[in-house]
Design a protein around this motif. Sequence first.
Motif, PDB file in Angstrom:
ATOM      1  N   PHE A  93       0.829  -1.203   0.000  1.00 32.12           N
ATOM      2  CA  PHE A  93       0.000   0.000   0.000  1.00 32.12           C
ATOM      3  C   PHE A  93       0.872   1.264   0.000  1.00 32.12           C
ATOM      4  CE2 PHE A  93      -1.629   3.349   2.829  1.00 32.12           C
ATOM      5  CZ  PHE A  93      -2.660   3.834   2.037  1.00 32.12           C
ATOM      6  N   LEU A  94       1.901   1.284   0.828  1.00 32.03           N
ATOM      7  CA  LEU A  94       2.786   2.452   0.898  1.00 32.03           C
ATOM      8  C   LEU A  94       3.502   2.679  -0.423  1.00 32.03           C
ATOM      9  CD1 LEU A  94       4.363   2.052   4.469  1.00 32.03           C
ATOM     10  CD2 LEU A  94       2.521   3.600   3.754  1.00 32.03           C
ATOM     11  N   GLU A  95       3.870   1.599  -1.088  1.00 31.85           N
ATOM     12  CA  GLU A  95       4.523   1.717  -2.402  1.00 31.85           C
ATOM     13  C   GLU A  95       3.556   2.310  -3.422  1.00 31.85           C
ATOM     14  OE1 GLU A  95       5.736  -2.275  -3.099  1.00 31.85           O
ATOM     15  OE2 GLU A  95       7.564  -2.125  -1.885  1.00 31.85           O
TER      16      GLU A  95
ATOM     17  N   GLU B 254       1.201   9.242  -5.740  1.00 34.09           N
ATOM     18  CA  GLU B 254       1.495  10.615  -5.348  1.00 34.09           C
ATOM     19  C   GLU B 254       2.387  11.258  -6.417  1.00 34.09           C
ATOM     20  OE1 GLU B 254       2.911  13.065  -1.389  1.00 34.09           O
ATOM     21  OE2 GLU B 254       3.783  11.074  -1.769  1.00 34.09           O
ATOM     22  N   SER B 255       3.351  10.463  -6.904  1.00 36.29           N
ATOM     23  CA  SER B 255       4.242  10.944  -7.960  1.00 36.29           C
ATOM     24  C   SER B 255       3.469  11.174  -9.255  1.00 36.29           C
ATOM     25  CB  SER B 255       5.372   9.935  -8.183  1.00 36.29           C
ATOM     26  OG  SER B 255       6.211  10.332  -9.242  1.00 36.29           O
ATOM     27  N   LYS B 256       2.596  10.250  -9.597  1.00 40.83           N
ATOM     28  CA  LYS B 256       1.795  10.385 -10.821  1.00 40.83           C
ATOM     29  C   LYS B 256       0.879  11.603 -10.733  1.00 40.83           C
ATOM     30  CE  LYS B 256       1.615   5.573 -12.408  1.00 40.83           C
ATOM     31  NZ  LYS B 256       0.736   4.439 -12.774  1.00 40.83           N
TER      32      LYS B 256
ATOM     33  N   LYS C 149      -8.386  10.281  -0.698  1.00 42.74           N
ATOM     34  CA  LYS C 149      -9.108   9.132  -0.138  1.00 42.74           C
ATOM     35  C   LYS C 149      -8.159   7.946   0.061  1.00 42.74           C
ATOM     36  CE  LYS C 149     -13.584  10.357  -2.136  1.00 42.74           C
ATOM     37  NZ  LYS C 149     -14.633   9.994  -3.136  1.00 42.74           N
ATOM     38  N   ILE C 150      -7.278   7.751  -0.936  1.00 40.13           N
ATOM     39  CA  ILE C 150      -6.286   6.670  -0.801  1.00 40.13           C
ATOM     40  C   ILE C 150      -5.357   6.968   0.375  1.00 40.13           C
ATOM     41  CG2 ILE C 150      -4.300   5.536  -1.891  1.00 40.13           C
ATOM     42  CD1 ILE C 150      -5.651   6.052  -4.598  1.00 40.13           C
ATOM     43  N   LYS C 151      -4.946   8.199   0.474  1.00 43.05           N
ATOM     44  CA  LYS C 151      -4.035   8.616   1.547  1.00 43.05           C
ATOM     45  C   LYS C 151      -4.664   8.392   2.925  1.00 43.05           C
ATOM     46  CE  LYS C 151      -1.183  12.576   2.852  1.00 43.05           C
ATOM     47  NZ  LYS C 151      -0.862  14.008   2.525  1.00 43.05           N
ATOM     48  N   SER C 152      -5.981   8.633   3.030  1.00 39.52           N
ATOM     49  CA  SER C 152      -6.669   8.430   4.314  1.00 39.52           C
ATOM     50  C   SER C 152      -6.695   6.951   4.713  1.00 39.52           C
ATOM     51  CB  SER C 152      -8.097   8.965   4.242  1.00 39.52           C
ATOM     52  OG  SER C 152      -8.897   8.164   3.380  1.00 39.52           O
ATOM     53  N   GLY C 153      -6.469   6.091   3.695  1.00 37.06           N
ATOM     54  CA  GLY C 153      -6.430   4.659   3.980  1.00 37.06           C
ATOM     55  C   GLY C 153      -5.243   4.257   4.829  1.00 37.06           C
ATOM     56  N   LYS C 154      -4.235   5.121   4.875  1.00 36.80           N
ATOM     57  CA  LYS C 154      -3.051   4.806   5.684  1.00 36.80           C
ATOM     58  C   LYS C 154      -3.415   4.665   7.154  1.00 36.80           C
ATOM     59  CE  LYS C 154       1.607   6.404   6.790  1.00 36.80           C
ATOM     60  NZ  LYS C 154       2.649   7.442   6.582  1.00 36.80           N
ATOM     61  N   GLU C 155      -4.216   5.605   7.656  1.00 43.09           N
ATOM     62  CA  GLU C 155      -4.639   5.541   9.058  1.00 43.09           C
ATOM     63  C   GLU C 155      -5.512   4.317   9.306  1.00 43.09           C
ATOM     64  OE1 GLU C 155      -6.489   9.123  10.275  1.00 43.09           O
ATOM     65  OE2 GLU C 155      -4.689  10.357  10.021  1.00 43.09           O
ATOM     66  N   ARG C 156      -6.389   4.016   8.344  1.00 47.22           N
ATOM     67  CA  ARG C 156      -7.259   2.854   8.491  1.00 47.22           C
ATOM     68  C   ARG C 156      -6.435   1.567   8.470  1.00 47.22           C
ATOM     69  NH1 ARG C 156     -11.691   3.466   3.942  1.00 47.22           N
ATOM     70  NH2 ARG C 156     -12.400   1.487   4.875  1.00 47.22           N
ATOM     71  N   PHE C 157      -5.425   1.534   7.620  1.00 47.52           N
ATOM     72  CA  PHE C 157      -4.526   0.376   7.538  1.00 47.52           C
ATOM     73  C   PHE C 157      -3.813   0.178   8.878  1.00 47.52           C
ATOM     74  CE2 PHE C 157      -3.547  -1.535   3.297  1.00 47.52           C
ATOM     75  CZ  PHE C 157      -3.101  -2.751   3.772  1.00 47.52           C
ATOM     76  N   GLU C 158      -3.286   1.269   9.402  1.00 46.91           N
ATOM     77  CA  GLU C 158      -2.553   1.200  10.666  1.00 46.91           C
ATOM     78  C   GLU C 158      -3.479   0.822  11.823  1.00 46.91           C
ATOM     79  OE1 GLU C 158      -0.760   5.025  10.811  1.00 46.91           O
ATOM     80  OE2 GLU C 158       0.959   4.452   9.550  1.00 46.91           O
TER      81      GLU C 158
END
Length: 304
Positions: A190-192, A198-200, A225-234
């Motif tokens: 997910f982080l990758e 983010e680069s694209k 929305k994808i970025k907010s998934g980081k907190e949900r993942f953690e």
Amino acid sequence: MIYKIQFKVLVLLCIITITHTGCKVYYDINAINTKLKSSVDNVNQNCSSVTTKIGAMQTDYLALNCKTDAKPFQIAKQLLLETDALVNEMAAYQKNINDEYANFKQYTNGKSKIESGTPEWKKFKVTKKTLKSNVHVLQVKGNDAVKKATAFNKYANEDVLKGIQFCDVASFNSKFDDIIINLDKSYKTFLEQLTEYESKLQVMTEKFNQVFPNQCKLLNEDFEKIKSGKERFESVKSKVQLSVNKFKGASAGKQKIYSCSSEWVMVSEAEKELTSHQTALSNLQQTIQGLINHMQTVINTMQQ
């Protein structure tokens, strides 16, 4: 299987000696002691063998740690109590036999024979009677204990144990460890992806913001929305780790947990939590993948 208990009572030899002053009957103490010791050893060996077998059988059942409020377990418990009572009675008669043998050794200490009419003669008559009666009762109690233990074993196997499940704690913990490993891999992926898109997003925004403002806005919304998934993942990772720690702490020192035990609730809760965490992770991954697919579709339309 427990075999029928048998105690051997060896016949004591009576040795008669004729003297010049008359006839005296006496027992040769060495001969008596040899036979008494053999009999007592036989008693002890048989008692030890039977109680060990019964004890091992009970230990296997008691290791299940079953709750005893249901009927099958109440009956099994009663059979256990009755077996224990008989084993305790056996131990009492075994002690009587050993005590009487010790008494014999004491009142014959330093003597080579027991002559008729002496105090030792009278004591030995009591010893013979005591040993005979105690061995007889011990025989009965031993056979009763074997029968009761056999009944318990049959009932436990046929009426109690068939429907019992068990959790192998080591295997369960291994499954938890695998989930943690896979979760870490998924998070790394997910982080990758987050870094990649983010680069694209940066490239596409700089290049097409003036030409495709609406599409660039969509890309930004998707990425947030994808970025907010980081907190949900953690959050999922943290919850899974808490469940793992809770189960491992509660099951520490245990090899198996059985469904008839009050401890089974820790297994049920762990499985329930695990299913919930896996569902949450699966939904999150589907959501993220959907957003990534949408971003890629928008990017493709902008590059045409």
